[in-house]
Design an enzyme around this catalytic site. Structure first.
Site, PDB file in Angstrom:
ATOM      1  N   SER A 184     -24.935   6.174 -47.587  1.00  0.00           N
ATOM      2  CA  SER A 184     -24.727   4.889 -46.908  1.00  0.00           C
ATOM      3  C   SER A 184     -23.810   4.978 -45.689  1.00  0.00           C
ATOM      4  CB  SER A 184     -24.188   3.848 -47.879  1.00  0.00           C
ATOM      5  OG  SER A 184     -22.858   4.130 -48.229  1.00  0.00           O
ATOM      6  N   LYS A 197     -17.236   1.845 -47.376  1.00  0.00           N
ATOM      7  CA  LYS A 197     -17.945   1.058 -46.364  1.00  0.00           C
ATOM      8  C   LYS A 197     -17.030   0.777 -45.180  1.00  0.00           C
ATOM      9  CE  LYS A 197     -21.411   0.421 -49.239  1.00  0.00           C
ATOM     10  NZ  LYS A 197     -22.561   1.261 -49.147  1.00  0.00           N
TER      11      LYS A 197
END
EC number: 3.4.21.-
Length: 147
Positions: free
Chosen positions: A39, A82
């Site tokens: 990710s 993230k």
């Protein structure tokens, strides 16, 4: 026998003190995190090790663009890595044509690899209380040693 027991007790005391210091450093100051998953590619590749610090999230000094480690909102046993895309009050325009406003006490987190990331676009804004640490630097692999 008495000398031996004194040495054992002294060594055990040193190990306990060292363990307490290490625990406090990893809990309150910073630690190392092994990132896995696609990710955050190309910024952080699977199996990269990053150095994180815990002080910035405690004082709510996270800025837009910071990479953070947080508890996963739908699986608290898992941590996520993230990038902060939105702070409280920000308007976020999603890929689906929606406009989201980040609520007070929340952050909008997205992976850099938008085509292969489960993030705030899927589960919404993340409560600030789930943010554990902020990435400081990637420490492994060391690219400048590879020729």
């Amino acid at each position: 026998m008495r000398q031996f027991l004194k040495k054992v007790a002294s060594s055990a005391g040193f190990v306990i003190q060292y363990g307490c210091v290490v625990h406090c450093v990893f809990r309150y100051i910073g630690d190392l995190v092994l990132c896995s998953g696609p990710s955050m590619e190309p910024s952080i590749i699977s199996n990269d090790i990053i150095l994180t610090e815990h002080i910035t999230p405690r004082f709510r000094q996270i800025k837009r663009g910071d990479i953070v480690i947080a508890k996963c909102p739908y699986n608290p046993q898992q941590n996520i890595c993230k990038r902060v895309r939105g702070l409280p009050g920000d308007k976020i325009y999603t890929n689906f044509g929606r406009t989201e406003i980040v609520p007070i006490g929340h952050m909008w987190l997205e992976g850099d690899n938008s085509s292969n990331s489960t993030d705030s676009r899927n589960y919404g804004a993340v409560p600030e209380g789930l943010i554990r640490s902020r990435a400081v630097m990637k420490i492994y692999p060391l690219k400048f040693f590879n020729s």
